[in-house]
Design a protein around this motif. Structure first.
Motif, PDB file in Angstrom:
ATOM      1  N   UNK A   1       0.821  -1.214   0.000  1.00 58.06           N
ATOM      2  CA  UNK A   1       0.000   0.000   0.000  1.00 58.06           C
ATOM      3  C   UNK A   1       0.854   1.263   0.000  1.00 58.06           C
ATOM      4  N   UNK A   2       2.157   1.107   0.254  1.00 60.88           N
ATOM      5  CA  UNK A   2       3.053   2.241   0.457  1.00 60.88           C
ATOM      6  C   UNK A   2       3.989   2.388  -0.738  1.00 60.88           C
ATOM      7  N   UNK A   3       4.112   3.594  -1.251  1.00 54.20           N
ATOM      8  CA  UNK A   3       4.912   3.842  -2.454  1.00 54.20           C
ATOM      9  C   UNK A   3       6.324   4.296  -2.114  1.00 54.20           C
ATOM     10  N   UNK A   4       7.298   3.707  -2.820  1.00 58.05           N
ATOM     11  CA  UNK A   4       8.698   4.098  -2.684  1.00 58.05           C
ATOM     12  C   UNK A   4       9.480   3.498  -3.840  1.00 58.05           C
ATOM     13  N   UNK A   5      10.547   4.179  -4.255  1.00 56.27           N
ATOM     14  CA  UNK A   5      11.417   3.594  -5.277  1.00 56.27           C
ATOM     15  C   UNK A   5      12.058   2.301  -4.780  1.00 56.27           C
ATOM     16  N   UNK A   6      12.133   2.157  -3.469  1.00 54.58           N
ATOM     17  CA  UNK A   6      12.785   0.979  -2.895  1.00 54.58           C
ATOM     18  C   UNK A   6      11.927  -0.272  -3.032  1.00 54.58           C
ATOM     19  N   UNK A   7      10.630  -0.072  -3.277  1.00 59.93           N
ATOM     20  CA  UNK A   7       9.724  -1.216  -3.434  1.00 59.93           C
ATOM     21  C   UNK A   7       9.122  -1.283  -4.831  1.00 59.93           C
ATOM     22  N   UNK A   8       9.620  -0.455  -5.730  1.00 60.36           N
ATOM     23  CA  UNK A   8       9.116  -0.409  -7.099  1.00 60.36           C
ATOM     24  C   UNK A   8      10.210  -0.848  -8.059  1.00 60.36           C
ATOM     25  N   UNK A   9      10.092  -2.068  -8.581  1.00 60.66           N
ATOM     26  CA  UNK A   9      11.137  -2.613  -9.448  1.00 60.66           C
ATOM     27  C   UNK A   9      11.256  -1.894 -10.788  1.00 60.66           C
ATOM     28  N   UNK A  10      10.256  -1.067 -11.116  1.00 57.91           N
ATOM     29  CA  UNK A  10      10.288  -0.356 -12.390  1.00 57.91           C
ATOM     30  C   UNK A  10      10.990   0.999 -12.289  1.00 57.91           C
ATOM     31  N   UNK A  11      11.178   1.484 -11.080  1.00 57.42           N
ATOM     32  CA  UNK A  11      11.827   2.777 -10.897  1.00 57.42           C
ATOM     33  C   UNK A  11      13.343   2.622 -10.954  1.00 57.42           C
ATOM     34  N   UNK A  12      14.024   3.725 -11.150  1.00 60.08           N
ATOM     35  CA  UNK A  12      15.478   3.726 -11.222  1.00 60.08           C
ATOM     36  C   UNK A  12      16.030   4.341  -9.933  1.00 60.08           C
ATOM     37  N   UNK A  13      16.860   3.587  -9.234  1.00 62.43           N
ATOM     38  CA  UNK A  13      17.483   4.103  -8.025  1.00 62.43           C
ATOM     39  C   UNK A  13      18.537   5.130  -8.428  1.00 62.43           C
ATOM     40  N   UNK A  14      18.482   6.339  -7.878  1.00 61.42           N
ATOM     41  CA  UNK A  14      19.446   7.376  -8.265  1.00 61.42           C
ATOM     42  C   UNK A  14      20.884   6.985  -7.934  1.00 61.42           C
ATOM     43  N   UNK A  15      21.800   7.428  -8.773  1.00 64.48           N
ATOM     44  CA  UNK A  15      23.222   7.263  -8.488  1.00 64.48           C
ATOM     45  C   UNK A  15      23.749   8.562  -7.888  1.00 64.48           C
ATOM     46  N   UNK A  16      24.972   8.513  -7.403  1.00 65.17           N
ATOM     47  CA  UNK A  16      25.571   9.726  -6.854  1.00 65.17           C
ATOM     48  C   UNK A  16      25.819   9.645  -5.367  1.00 65.17           C
ATOM     49  N   UNK A  17      26.196  10.775  -4.791  1.00 62.97           N
ATOM     50  CA  UNK A  17      26.596  10.818  -3.392  1.00 62.97           C
ATOM     51  C   UNK A  17      25.415  10.540  -2.470  1.00 62.97           C
ATOM     52  N   UNK A  18      25.727  10.031  -1.275  1.00 59.85           N
ATOM     53  CA  UNK A  18      24.702   9.680  -0.294  1.00 59.85           C
ATOM     54  C   UNK A  18      24.231  10.946   0.408  1.00 59.85           C
ATOM     55  N   UNK A  19      23.228  11.599  -0.178  1.00 61.75           N
ATOM     56  CA  UNK A  19      22.675  12.817   0.400  1.00 61.75           C
ATOM     57  C   UNK A  19      21.216  12.934  -0.002  1.00 61.75           C
ATOM     58  N   UNK A  20      20.539  13.916   0.555  1.00 56.24           N
ATOM     59  CA  UNK A  20      19.080  13.974   0.441  1.00 56.24           C
ATOM     60  C   UNK A  20      18.590  13.973  -1.002  1.00 56.24           C
TER      61      UNK A  20
ATOM     62  N   UNK B   1      26.724  -9.644   3.229  1.00 57.70           N
ATOM     63  CA  UNK B   1      25.836  -8.506   3.467  1.00 57.70           C
ATOM     64  C   UNK B   1      25.532  -7.814   2.148  1.00 57.70           C
ATOM     65  N   UNK B   2      24.413  -7.120   2.112  1.00 65.35           N
ATOM     66  CA  UNK B   2      24.030  -6.319   0.945  1.00 65.35           C
ATOM     67  C   UNK B   2      23.649  -4.932   1.432  1.00 65.35           C
ATOM     68  N   UNK B   3      24.326  -3.923   0.899  1.00 67.07           N
ATOM     69  CA  UNK B   3      24.010  -2.538   1.230  1.00 67.07           C
ATOM     70  C   UNK B   3      23.343  -1.830   0.063  1.00 67.07           C
ATOM     71  N   UNK B   4      23.651  -2.294  -1.149  1.00 66.11           N
ATOM     72  CA  UNK B   4      23.114  -1.640  -2.345  1.00 66.11           C
ATOM     73  C   UNK B   4      21.597  -1.762  -2.424  1.00 66.11           C
ATOM     74  N   UNK B   5      20.954  -0.689  -2.858  1.00 62.04           N
ATOM     75  CA  UNK B   5      19.513  -0.718  -3.099  1.00 62.04           C
ATOM     76  C   UNK B   5      19.182  -1.177  -4.516  1.00 62.04           C
ATOM     77  N   UNK B   6      20.212  -1.437  -5.315  1.00 61.90           N
ATOM     78  CA  UNK B   6      19.958  -1.829  -6.701  1.00 61.90           C
ATOM     79  C   UNK B   6      20.933  -2.902  -7.177  1.00 61.90           C
ATOM     80  N   UNK B   7      21.026  -4.028  -6.448  1.00 58.63           N
ATOM     81  CA  UNK B   7      21.912  -5.099  -6.890  1.00 58.63           C
ATOM     82  C   UNK B   7      21.253  -5.926  -7.987  1.00 58.63           C
TER      83      UNK B   7
END
Length: 260
Positions: free
Chosen positions: A74-93, A202-208
């Motif tokens: 029921x909750x939307x996020x790029x982390x749970x949407x396999x069709x979205x693209x996880x942004x690359x770049x520095x770890x910031x907002x 361990x896995x840290x990546x959000x897009x492995x």
């Protein structure tokens, strides 16, 4: 032996916290949540590390995997949407905000609190809820901030009987990723754990990819890579490119960010 319930994602922070607790003689119930995350392989890695710990005699940790994916759908996020693209770049907002899963940590904490309270009532002992939240997440994830957990603890205390038996424990709340790894190395030394074996699981990546291997370009990857570099270690997980290349990219991204 003291008792603790821990949220074990299969990532670097919660794995470090797990061995931290074991080094301090805690009896640990580790809970992994399947919530529709695109990097669900992290649960497999968590299970592999539990098996590894059992194989070297650390049997005082138990592992449960809880599937809440239907509710979390029921909750939307790029982390749970396999069709979205996880942004690359520095770890910031700017690059990581789309990976926020609304209310995720309060949902997890609510389940953990009920579990901990049930253990406390059954055993008659105090139970600690241990979480690996750290300072690097404070800007991006509102539900990793100290004030959030103070308020949450107050609400749970008001909403339950026997809440005096339950405490939150967040030793990394004011700590960065490299210091978390230093703590993990110390815990591994105390316990006789192979640091590289532990963190290779361990896995840290959000897009492995489907094998859990990342190209090292997302913000969560870069934060991890730089943390290993800062403590003088090579990250034991595999990347799609050699360590020298992923490290070079991470260093350049940080340099470019600091010039802004």
């Amino acid at each position: 032996m003291r008792a603790s319930v821990i949220s074990l994602s299969g990532g670097l922070d919660s794995t470090s916290l797990l061995v931290h607790l074991l080094s301090k003689d805690y009896n640990v119930d580790a809970v992994s949540f399947r919530y529709g995350q695109r990097h669900e392989i992290e649960i497999e890695k968590a299970s592999e590390n539990i098996s590894y710990l059992h194989s070297i005699g650390l049997k005082q940790v138990r592992h449960k995997v809880i599937d809440i994916s239907d509710a979390m759908s029921l909750i939307s996020s790029d982390l749970t949407n396999n069709k979205s693209i996880i942004p690359t770049g520095y770890y910031e907002e700017k690059s990581m905000k789309s990976t926020v899963v609304p209310n995720r940590n309060s949902i997890f904490s609510s389940i953990l609190y009920g579990f901990a309270l049930s253990i406390a009532n059954r055993t008659g002992s105090d139970v600690q809820i241990s979480l690996g939240v750290h300072s690097g997440d404070h800007t991006i994830y509102p539900d990793c901030r100290p004030d959030f957990y103070k308020s949450l603890h107050k609400a749970f205390t008001l909403g339950n009987w026997d809440s005096d038996r339950i405490k939150f424990y967040m030793p990394y709340i004011d700590t960065d990723k490299s210091k978390i790894l230093v703590d993990a190395k110390e815990s591994c030394s105390v316990l006789g754990i192979d640091f590289s074996v532990l963190f290779s699981n361990t896995v840290t990546s959000y897009s492995p990819n489907s094998d859990g291997i990342s190209d090292g370009r997302t913000g969560s990857d870069i934060e991890r890579i730089l943390a290993f570099h800062e403590i003088g270690e090579i990250d034991p997980v595999k990347y799609t490119k050699p360590w020298e290349e992923v490290l070079s990219y991470a260093l350049k991204v940080r340099s470019d960010y600091n010039k802004l």
